[in-house]
Design a protein around this motif. Structure first.
Motif, PDB file in Angstrom:
ATOM      1  N   PRO A  81      75.837 -24.886  -4.329  1.00 34.32           N
ATOM      2  CA  PRO A  81      76.956 -25.241  -3.619  1.00 34.32           C
ATOM      3  C   PRO A  81      77.621 -23.927  -3.436  1.00 34.32           C
ATOM      4  O   PRO A  81      77.287 -22.860  -3.774  1.00 34.32           O
ATOM      5  CB  PRO A  81      78.096 -26.059  -4.526  1.00 34.32           C
ATOM      6  CG  PRO A  81      77.564 -25.607  -5.819  1.00 34.32           C
ATOM      7  CD  PRO A  81      76.205 -25.229  -5.806  1.00 34.32           C
ATOM      8  N   TRP A  82      78.704 -23.904  -2.714  1.00 35.32           N
ATOM      9  CA  TRP A  82      79.208 -22.661  -1.895  1.00 35.32           C
ATOM     10  C   TRP A  82      80.546 -22.344  -3.076  1.00 35.32           C
ATOM     11  O   TRP A  82      81.001 -20.962  -2.908  1.00 35.32           O
ATOM     12  CB  TRP A  82      79.955 -22.987  -0.606  1.00 35.32           C
ATOM     13  CG  TRP A  82      80.846 -24.198  -0.640  1.00 35.32           C
ATOM     14  CD1 TRP A  82      80.755 -25.151   0.151  1.00 35.32           C
ATOM     15  CD2 TRP A  82      82.149 -24.294  -0.932  1.00 35.32           C
ATOM     16  NE1 TRP A  82      81.692 -26.267  -0.096  1.00 35.32           N
ATOM     17  CE2 TRP A  82      82.619 -25.528  -0.695  1.00 35.32           C
ATOM     18  CE3 TRP A  82      83.296 -23.484  -1.758  1.00 35.32           C
ATOM     19  CZ2 TRP A  82      84.011 -25.984  -0.971  1.00 35.32           C
ATOM     20  CZ3 TRP A  82      84.371 -23.902  -2.038  1.00 35.32           C
ATOM     21  CH2 TRP A  82      84.572 -25.289  -1.872  1.00 35.32           C
ATOM     22  N   GLY A 109      70.004 -22.252   4.948  1.00 34.22           N
ATOM     23  CA  GLY A 109      70.200 -23.458   6.097  1.00 34.22           C
ATOM     24  C   GLY A 109      71.181 -24.369   5.497  1.00 34.22           C
ATOM     25  O   GLY A 109      71.739 -24.293   4.421  1.00 34.22           O
ATOM     26  N   PRO A 163      70.356 -22.010  -0.844  1.00 30.59           N
ATOM     27  CA  PRO A 163      72.024 -21.684  -1.224  1.00 30.59           C
ATOM     28  C   PRO A 163      72.733 -22.684  -0.005  1.00 30.59           C
ATOM     29  O   PRO A 163      72.252 -22.910   0.773  1.00 30.59           O
ATOM     30  CB  PRO A 163      72.241 -20.316  -0.956  1.00 30.59           C
ATOM     31  CG  PRO A 163      71.084 -19.849  -0.085  1.00 30.59           C
ATOM     32  CD  PRO A 163      70.102 -20.927  -0.190  1.00 30.59           C
ATOM     33  N   ALA A 164      74.290 -22.827  -0.414  1.00 26.82           N
ATOM     34  CA  ALA A 164      74.920 -23.501   0.648  1.00 26.82           C
ATOM     35  C   ALA A 164      75.100 -22.655   2.003  1.00 26.82           C
ATOM     36  O   ALA A 164      75.090 -21.503   1.727  1.00 26.82           O
ATOM     37  CB  ALA A 164      76.466 -23.782  -0.123  1.00 26.82           C
ATOM     38  N   GLU A 165      75.173 -23.323   2.958  1.00 25.38           N
ATOM     39  CA  GLU A 165      75.207 -22.515   4.164  1.00 25.38           C
ATOM     40  C   GLU A 165      76.556 -21.879   4.509  1.00 25.38           C
ATOM     41  O   GLU A 165      76.287 -20.967   5.172  1.00 25.38           O
ATOM     42  CB  GLU A 165      75.088 -23.701   5.398  1.00 25.38           C
ATOM     43  CG  GLU A 165      76.507 -24.580   5.504  1.00 25.38           C
ATOM     44  CD  GLU A 165      76.100 -25.948   4.539  1.00 25.38           C
ATOM     45  OE1 GLU A 165      74.973 -25.861   3.549  1.00 25.38           O
ATOM     46  OE2 GLU A 165      76.268 -26.988   4.880  1.00 25.38           O
ATOM     47  N   GLN A 166      77.491 -22.004   3.621  1.00 28.04           N
ATOM     48  CA  GLN A 166      78.982 -21.191   3.736  1.00 28.04           C
ATOM     49  C   GLN A 166      78.720 -20.043   3.242  1.00 28.04           C
ATOM     50  O   GLN A 166      79.520 -19.026   3.127  1.00 28.04           O
ATOM     51  CB  GLN A 166      80.046 -22.031   3.165  1.00 28.04           C
ATOM     52  CG  GLN A 166      80.300 -23.258   4.014  1.00 28.04           C
ATOM     53  CD  GLN A 166      79.592 -24.494   3.178  1.00 28.04           C
ATOM     54  OE1 GLN A 166      78.375 -24.458   2.686  1.00 28.04           O
ATOM     55  NE2 GLN A 166      79.960 -25.926   3.492  1.00 28.04           N
ATOM     56  N   THR A 205      73.622 -29.067  -7.361  1.00 29.14           N
ATOM     57  CA  THR A 205      75.054 -29.011  -7.784  1.00 29.14           C
ATOM     58  C   THR A 205      75.856 -29.166  -6.600  1.00 29.14           C
ATOM     59  O   THR A 205      75.503 -28.117  -5.496  1.00 29.14           O
ATOM     60  CB  THR A 205      75.579 -27.706  -8.400  1.00 29.14           C
ATOM     61  OG1 THR A 205      74.729 -27.593  -9.746  1.00 29.14           O
ATOM     62  CG2 THR A 205      76.988 -27.733  -8.696  1.00 29.14           C
ATOM     63  N   PRO A 241      72.674 -28.900   5.590  1.00 30.32           N
ATOM     64  CA  PRO A 241      72.331 -30.013   5.038  1.00 30.32           C
ATOM     65  C   PRO A 241      70.860 -30.411   5.457  1.00 30.32           C
ATOM     66  O   PRO A 241      69.987 -31.019   4.573  1.00 30.32           O
ATOM     67  CB  PRO A 241      73.000 -30.909   5.604  1.00 30.32           C
ATOM     68  CG  PRO A 241      74.386 -30.092   5.794  1.00 30.32           C
ATOM     69  CD  PRO A 241      74.213 -28.823   5.984  1.00 30.32           C
ATOM     70  N   ILE A 278      69.150 -26.595  -5.199  1.00 31.11           N
ATOM     71  CA  ILE A 278      70.219 -26.766  -4.227  1.00 31.11           C
ATOM     72  C   ILE A 278      71.446 -26.436  -4.673  1.00 31.11           C
ATOM     73  O   ILE A 278      71.868 -27.219  -5.620  1.00 31.11           O
ATOM     74  CB  ILE A 278      70.102 -27.946  -3.387  1.00 31.11           C
ATOM     75  CG1 ILE A 278      68.616 -28.277  -2.718  1.00 31.11           C
ATOM     76  CG2 ILE A 278      70.929 -28.296  -2.318  1.00 31.11           C
ATOM     77  CD1 ILE A 278      68.346 -29.585  -2.308  1.00 31.11           C
ATOM     78  N   SER A 287      72.547 -39.266  -2.192  1.00 36.98           N
ATOM     79  CA  SER A 287      71.394 -39.171  -0.832  1.00 36.98           C
ATOM     80  C   SER A 287      70.101 -38.670  -1.579  1.00 36.98           C
ATOM     81  O   SER A 287      68.937 -38.965  -1.148  1.00 36.98           O
ATOM     82  CB  SER A 287      72.084 -38.675   0.203  1.00 36.98           C
ATOM     83  OG  SER A 287      71.682 -37.097   0.109  1.00 36.98           O
ATOM     84  N   LEU A 288      70.421 -37.747  -2.517  1.00 34.13           N
ATOM     85  CA  LEU A 288      69.345 -37.199  -3.106  1.00 34.13           C
ATOM     86  C   LEU A 288      68.469 -38.135  -4.073  1.00 34.13           C
ATOM     87  O   LEU A 288      67.242 -38.084  -4.166  1.00 34.13           O
ATOM     88  CB  LEU A 288      69.608 -36.094  -4.061  1.00 34.13           C
ATOM     89  CG  LEU A 288      70.262 -34.799  -3.237  1.00 34.13           C
ATOM     90  CD1 LEU A 288      70.507 -33.436  -4.078  1.00 34.13           C
ATOM     91  CD2 LEU A 288      69.279 -34.403  -2.014  1.00 34.13           C
TER      92      LEU A 288
HETATM   93  P1  ADP Z   1      80.309 -29.507  -0.569  1.00 33.97           P
HETATM   94  O1  ADP Z   1      80.921 -30.964  -0.285  1.00 33.97           O
HETATM   95  O2  ADP Z   1      80.880 -28.941  -1.793  1.00 33.97           O
HETATM   96  O3  ADP Z   1      80.326 -28.810   0.624  1.00 33.97           O
HETATM   97  P2  ADP Z   1      77.753 -30.452  -0.688  1.00 33.97           P
HETATM   98  O4  ADP Z   1      77.195 -31.622  -1.561  1.00 33.97           O
HETATM   99  O5  ADP Z   1      77.853 -31.001   0.721  1.00 33.97           O
HETATM  100  O6  ADP Z   1      78.883 -29.854  -1.248  1.00 33.97           O
HETATM  101  O7  ADP Z   1      76.582 -29.402  -0.357  1.00 33.97           O
HETATM  102  C1  ADP Z   1      76.163 -28.826  -1.470  1.00 33.97           C
HETATM  103  C2  ADP Z   1      74.823 -28.292  -1.146  1.00 33.97           C
HETATM  104  O8  ADP Z   1      73.981 -29.633  -0.884  1.00 33.97           O
HETATM  105  C3  ADP Z   1      74.590 -27.196  -0.222  1.00 33.97           C
HETATM  106  O9  ADP Z   1      73.739 -26.315  -0.320  1.00 33.97           O
HETATM  107  C4  ADP Z   1      74.356 -28.159   1.090  1.00 33.97           C
HETATM  108  O10 ADP Z   1      73.774 -27.393   2.330  1.00 33.97           O
HETATM  109  C5  ADP Z   1      73.143 -29.106   0.573  1.00 33.97           C
HETATM  110  N1  ADP Z   1      73.280 -30.409   1.332  1.00 33.97           N
HETATM  111  C6  ADP Z   1      74.247 -31.050   2.077  1.00 33.97           C
HETATM  112  N2  ADP Z   1      73.747 -32.262   2.472  1.00 33.97           N
HETATM  113  C7  ADP Z   1      72.563 -32.361   1.932  1.00 33.97           C
HETATM  114  C8  ADP Z   1      71.619 -33.420   2.107  1.00 33.97           C
HETATM  115  N3  ADP Z   1      71.829 -34.737   2.613  1.00 33.97           N
HETATM  116  N4  ADP Z   1      70.419 -33.327   1.463  1.00 33.97           N
HETATM  117  C9  ADP Z   1      70.089 -32.018   0.663  1.00 33.97           C
HETATM  118  N5  ADP Z   1      70.942 -31.194   0.452  1.00 33.97           N
HETATM  119  C10 ADP Z   1      72.266 -30.978   1.139  1.00 33.97           C
END
Ligand code: ADP
Length: 478
Positions: free
Chosen positions: A149-150, A205, A175-178, A225, A207, A147, A233-234
């Motif tokens: 980040p952007w 997709g 990948p990150a949705e952004q 990352t 979160p 998983i 949460s993970l």
């Molecule tokens: P940022 O705060 O830098 O946007 P995030 O930690 O929110 O970074 O997101 C990093 C990655 O984790 C992205 O691919 C996002 O979609 C994913 N993500 C966000 N929330 C969750 C979650 N609860 N469980 C698993 N993956 C998540």
């Protein structure tokens, strides 16, 4: 519209859901992407599990696995211009960064771990039982959810894909949705390279997709990352089947500028260390402890250097600093700036949005910052430089270690004992002496404390993506 890649086939999400990815320089939609739901996650996990035991992958010789990874590196280089431009459009980073850092870094990662495939060894250990042969095997962990980040989408995908596959795992990358587009393209190239179906799967997709993957009982390992809050949460999501976790989380890198430092060199390095990728870097130098005797000089030179940088679209060759990733993120960065002003920090330059349709923010320098201020404690992930002064060099390691983070630190001095004493005392996964933060496939990347669990890159990544098995043989007659 881009699709999901599951079991060797591209297709839409089972429920047809999509989401848009934006060009942050223009604030316009680039394209729609399939948004994976629980049914897609189930299918991807099933495909990855099946591929794990498929002789086409499980029995593929290590040298053949190496050739596949090497082929990916070649394909990345063959498509370098296209990938660089796509990264700049989707993420905003200046094209020079995409060309000179992102794409070569991606290819190098695949090459470095291609080399490891044939060197993942066990050992023969001298157990103290008579007539006993004992050896260890390193085996794949299993199905790995990657998983990302952007901020460096393509490169960070490579940091995870290359070692996971080198060790014989199967993967589901999300990948990150952004910023999904370069990962989608990379997976297309990986399909071309010839990985057996189900070895590499892609779910796009947000979160919810990530959470469904993280909670899935068929996933053996997560490499993540991103933010410390999602990292936490993970940990919870992994509790049921005790997934293996590699977490590379937030940071608040201290940069320490000693009285004897070459200030002009320190300014050149620290402007880069702070503002590279507009500060959207987990290891970004983001609190500056400067010997009080040099603090004014350092601050005014940093402000001048920051002011000289051109903020603009990444595709414009004159641009030094691209946009922030989104309007929401820009508002969050601006809120940090407002809070610093409220707390009494002195704004030297910046502190506002820059012109343009996209999400541009002026590089910002604050003087008179104290350890108690939020801008010195919280991760901003933007172009903000808080300068703090120190009087006693002996206090500095304690102040640098005073936060929950421990990803990186930087020290600027010409005195070897200052440099190495501090390097030993600071609790961080990487210390950069008289240089900008850089990752390299050959060495460790990761954090102490709330900056994460485990290490990526180098031999440490092999530990992260393998289980160790001890095999015992009684050699006497039975
Ligand atoms: P940022 O705060 O830098 O946007 P995030 O930690 O929110 O970074 O997101 C990093 C990655 O984790 C992205 O691919 C996002 O979609 C994913 N993500 C966000 N929330 C969750 C979650 N609860 N469980 C698993 N993956 C998540």
């Amino acid at each position: 519209m881009t699709g999901l890649y599951i079991g060797g086939a591209w297709g839409p999400a089972a429920d047809g859901a999509t989401f848009a990815t934006l060009d942050p320089a223009e604030a316009t939609v680039i394209t729609e992407c399939a948004e994976a739901g629980p049914a897609d996650v189930d299918r991807a996990v099933a495909a990855a599990r099946a591929a794990l035991d498929d002789p086409a992958w499980a029995e593929l010789p290590a040298a053949a696995r190496a050739r596949l990874l090497w082929k990916v590196a070649d394909l990345v280089e063959e498509h370098a211009d296209e990938l660089a431009e796509l990264e700049t459009r989707d993420n905003g980073q200046p094209l020079a960064v995409a060309r000179n850092v992102t794409v070569p870094g991606t290819a190098e990662h695949f090459r470095y771990f291609a080399g490891w495939c044939t060197k993942i060894e066990g050992s023969v250990l001298p157990v103290s039982y008579p007539d006993t042969l004992h050896y260890t095997r390193r085996e794949p962990v299993g199905v790995c959810a990657l998983i990302t980040p952007w901020n460096f989408p393509l490169m960070i995908a490579a940091w995870k894909l290359a070692p996971a596959l080198a060790c014989g795992n199967t993967v589901i990358v999300k990948p990150a949705e952004q910023t999904p587009l370069t990962t989608v393209r990379l997976v297309e190239l990986m399909a071309l390279a010839g990985f057996p179906p189900g070895v590499v799967n892609l779910l796009t997709g947000g979160p919810e997709t990530g959470a469904a993957l993280a909670g899935h009982a068929g996933v053996d390992k997560i490499s993540f990352t991103g933010s410390t809050s999602v990292g936490r949460s993970l940990v919870h999501a992994s509790a049921d089947n005790l997934k293996r976790l590699t977490l590379e989380l937030g940071g608040k890198t201290p940069s320490i500028i000693a009285a004897d430092a070459d200030i002009d060199a320190a300014v050149a390095g620290n402007v880069q260390g702070a503002l590279f990728n507009s500060g959207q870097v987990c290891a970004a130098y983001s609190r500056f402890y400067v010997d009080r005797k040099r603090a004014d000089e350092f601050t005014s030179k940093m402000a001048a250097a920051a002011d000289a940088l051109k903020v603009g679209p990444g595709l414009d060759p004159a641009t030094d600093l691209g946009p922030l990733i989104s309007e929401d993120h820009l508002m969050a960065v601006d809120a940090h700036v407002r809070s610093a002003l409220y707390d009494g920090a002195q704004l030297v330059t910046g502190g506002r949005r820059a012109e343009g349709p996209g999400f541009f923010y002026r590089p910002t320098v604050f003087a008179e910052v104290t350890d108690a201020m939020a801008v010195a404690r919280e991760e901003v992930f933007g172009p903000v430089i808080p300068v703090l002064a120190y009087d006693d060099p002996d206090e500095i390691a304690g102040r640098a270690n005073g936060l929950e983070y421990g990803l990186a630190a930087s020290i600027w001095t010409n005195d070897l004992s200052t440099a190495h004493r501090l390097a030993a005392r600071i609790r961080a996964g990487a210390v950069f002496i008289n240089m900008i933060h850089v990752p390299d496939a050959a060495t460790t990347w990761g954090g102490y404390k709330a900056s994460g669990w485990g290490r990526e890159m180098g031999p440490y990544a092999i530990d992260a993506y393998t289980e160790v098995k001890g095999v015992w043989t009684h050699l006497g007659r039975v």
